[in-house]
Design an enzyme around this catalytic site. Structure first.
Site, PDB file in Angstrom:
ATOM      1  N   HIS A 107       0.842  -1.204   0.000  1.00 26.05           N
ATOM      2  CA  HIS A 107       0.000   0.000   0.000  1.00 26.05           C
ATOM      3  C   HIS A 107       0.878   1.255   0.000  1.00 26.05           C
ATOM      4  O   HIS A 107       0.628   2.200  -0.746  1.00 26.05           O
ATOM      5  CB  HIS A 107      -0.879   0.058   1.260  1.00 26.05           C
ATOM      6  CG  HIS A 107      -1.916  -1.018   1.373  1.00 26.05           C
ATOM      7  ND1 HIS A 107      -2.109  -1.759   2.520  1.00 26.05           N
ATOM      8  CD2 HIS A 107      -2.841  -1.480   0.487  1.00 26.05           C
ATOM      9  CE1 HIS A 107      -3.114  -2.602   2.349  1.00 26.05           C
ATOM     10  NE2 HIS A 107      -3.575  -2.463   1.120  1.00 26.05           N
ATOM     11  N   LYS A 152     -16.362  -7.649   5.725  1.00 21.35           N
ATOM     12  CA  LYS A 152     -15.107  -8.086   6.333  1.00 21.35           C
ATOM     13  C   LYS A 152     -15.135  -7.813   7.841  1.00 21.35           C
ATOM     14  O   LYS A 152     -15.665  -6.785   8.271  1.00 21.35           O
ATOM     15  CB  LYS A 152     -13.918  -7.322   5.734  1.00 21.35           C
ATOM     16  CG  LYS A 152     -13.487  -7.813   4.360  1.00 21.35           C
ATOM     17  CD  LYS A 152     -12.215  -7.073   3.932  1.00 21.35           C
ATOM     18  CE  LYS A 152     -11.848  -7.353   2.477  1.00 21.35           C
ATOM     19  NZ  LYS A 152     -10.737  -6.498   2.004  1.00 21.35           N
ATOM     20  N   ARG A 207      -2.133  -6.157  -8.070  1.00 21.39           N
ATOM     21  CA  ARG A 207      -1.048  -7.107  -7.801  1.00 21.39           C
ATOM     22  C   ARG A 207      -0.939  -8.148  -8.898  1.00 21.39           C
ATOM     23  O   ARG A 207       0.129  -8.441  -9.387  1.00 21.39           O
ATOM     24  CB  ARG A 207      -1.291  -7.806  -6.454  1.00 21.39           C
ATOM     25  CG  ARG A 207      -1.004  -6.932  -5.287  1.00 21.39           C
ATOM     26  CD  ARG A 207      -1.611  -7.465  -4.053  1.00 21.39           C
ATOM     27  NE  ARG A 207      -3.059  -7.270  -4.092  1.00 21.39           N
ATOM     28  CZ  ARG A 207      -3.851  -7.309  -3.043  1.00 21.39           C
ATOM     29  NH1 ARG A 207      -3.339  -7.586  -1.861  1.00 21.39           N
ATOM     30  NH2 ARG A 207      -5.133  -7.098  -3.146  1.00 21.39           N
ATOM     31  N   SER A 254      -2.962  -7.515   3.213  1.00 24.20           N
ATOM     32  CA  SER A 254      -3.168  -7.366   4.659  1.00 24.20           C
ATOM     33  C   SER A 254      -3.437  -8.729   5.293  1.00 24.20           C
ATOM     34  O   SER A 254      -3.025  -8.974   6.429  1.00 24.20           O
ATOM     35  CB  SER A 254      -4.339  -6.424   4.926  1.00 24.20           C
ATOM     36  OG  SER A 254      -4.049  -5.144   4.423  1.00 24.20           O
TER      37      SER A 254
HETATM   38  P1  ADP Z   1      -5.880  -6.071   0.889  1.00 24.59           P
HETATM   39  O1  ADP Z   1      -6.762  -6.291   2.095  1.00 24.59           O
HETATM   40  O2  ADP Z   1      -6.073  -7.093  -0.187  1.00 24.59           O
HETATM   41  O3  ADP Z   1      -4.442  -5.841   1.209  1.00 24.59           O
HETATM   42  P2  ADP Z   1      -7.098  -3.392   0.519  1.00 24.59           P
HETATM   43  O4  ADP Z   1      -8.568  -3.415   0.390  1.00 24.59           O
HETATM   44  O5  ADP Z   1      -6.568  -2.811   1.777  1.00 24.59           O
HETATM   45  O6  ADP Z   1      -6.431  -4.789   0.184  1.00 24.59           O
HETATM   46  O7  ADP Z   1      -6.434  -2.667  -0.745  1.00 24.59           O
HETATM   47  C1  ADP Z   1      -6.600  -1.353  -1.125  1.00 24.59           C
HETATM   48  C2  ADP Z   1      -6.004  -1.157  -2.482  1.00 24.59           C
HETATM   49  O8  ADP Z   1      -4.611  -1.463  -2.466  1.00 24.59           O
HETATM   50  C3  ADP Z   1      -6.571  -2.014  -3.607  1.00 24.59           C
HETATM   51  O9  ADP Z   1      -6.539  -1.232  -4.790  1.00 24.59           O
HETATM   52  C4  ADP Z   1      -5.594  -3.171  -3.694  1.00 24.59           C
HETATM   53  O10 ADP Z   1      -5.607  -3.766  -4.974  1.00 24.59           O
HETATM   54  C5  ADP Z   1      -4.301  -2.426  -3.445  1.00 24.59           C
HETATM   55  N1  ADP Z   1      -3.225  -3.256  -2.898  1.00 24.59           N
HETATM   56  C6  ADP Z   1      -3.257  -4.053  -1.827  1.00 24.59           C
HETATM   57  N2  ADP Z   1      -2.071  -4.662  -1.629  1.00 24.59           N
HETATM   58  C7  ADP Z   1      -1.248  -4.219  -2.613  1.00 24.59           C
HETATM   59  C8  ADP Z   1       0.103  -4.482  -2.997  1.00 24.59           C
HETATM   60  N3  ADP Z   1       0.836  -5.352  -2.309  1.00 24.59           N
HETATM   61  N4  ADP Z   1       0.594  -3.848  -4.069  1.00 24.59           N
HETATM   62  C9  ADP Z   1      -0.182  -2.993  -4.779  1.00 24.59           C
HETATM   63  N5  ADP Z   1      -1.458  -2.714  -4.502  1.00 24.59           N
HETATM   64  C10 ADP Z   1      -1.996  -3.309  -3.435  1.00 24.59           C
END
Ligand code: ADP
Length: 163
Positions: free
Chosen positions: A17, A41, A90, A128
């Site tokens: 992120h 969630k 990703r 996450s």
């Molecule tokens: P997650 O729970 O899967 O980590 P979130 O809902 O918090 O995801 O993700 C918010 C945004 O960040 C989404 O656009 C998701 O695709 C993106 N994202 C999450 N992890 C990564 C990563 N490792 N690299 C790039 N983008 C990411």
């Protein structure tokens, strides 16, 4: 002023992120990181805690602001004068869902554009959920989350275990 939003659950914020935040903050006058309430969630951290953790790790970016978004994203954006949604991708597996959401948002407000940003190569495996699972097994979190929040994650997992 060009304003973009980066929405997500950030439960908790990961280095993946943070990589997207750093890169998109350099493209816009202001980046609003929006912690979304996702009713399907069960988060580890409360939404207020998630905001605080992101704030802790983004202090060095003067044009990044972290906010809680409890309404429909497009309504929130209209309020803020934001026109762009940033989504990190990703793998192809992220694409289907994010593409669908992008089209829904465009339907709701045709003036809004969604921009997809490829994940930093080092972070394509990172989510996450992976962080939480690794923390539960006592793994070293340095390669997964910003150093400023490692202790917060460990403490939270400890509390979760005692419940
Ligand atoms: P997650 O729970 O899967 O980590 P979130 O809902 O918090 O995801 O993700 C918010 C945004 O960040 C989404 O656009 C998701 O695709 C993106 N994202 C999450 N992890 C990564 C990563 N490792 N690299 C790039 N983008 C990411």
């Amino acid at each position: 002023m060009s304003i973009a939003v980066y929405p997500g659950s950030f439960d908790p914020i990961t280095l993946g992120h943070l990589n997207i935040i750093r890169r998109s903050a350099s493209l816009f006058d202001m980046l609003l990181v929006c912690v979304m309430i996702n009713s399907s969630k069960m988060p580890l951290f409360s939404s207020e805690e998630r905001v605080e953790l992101i704030e802790k790790t983004t202090e060095r970016f003067p044009n990044v602001k972290v906010e809680l978004c409890e309404s429909l994203l497009v309504d929130y954006m209209k309020n803020k004068g934001a026109k762009v949604i940033i989504k990190g991708l990703r793998a192809v597996s992220d694409f289907d869902w994010e593409f669908q959401i992008a089209l829904v948002n465009r339907k709701l407000d045709p003036s809004i554009e969604t921009l997809f940003m490829p994940s930093g190569e080092k972070y394509t495996y990172l989510s996450s959920s992976v962080v939480k699972e690794m923390a539960r097994y006592g793994a070293d979190l340095q390669t997964f989350v910003p150093v400023e929040i490692i202790e917060d994650v460990q403490k939270k997992i400890h509390i979760e275990r005692r419940r």
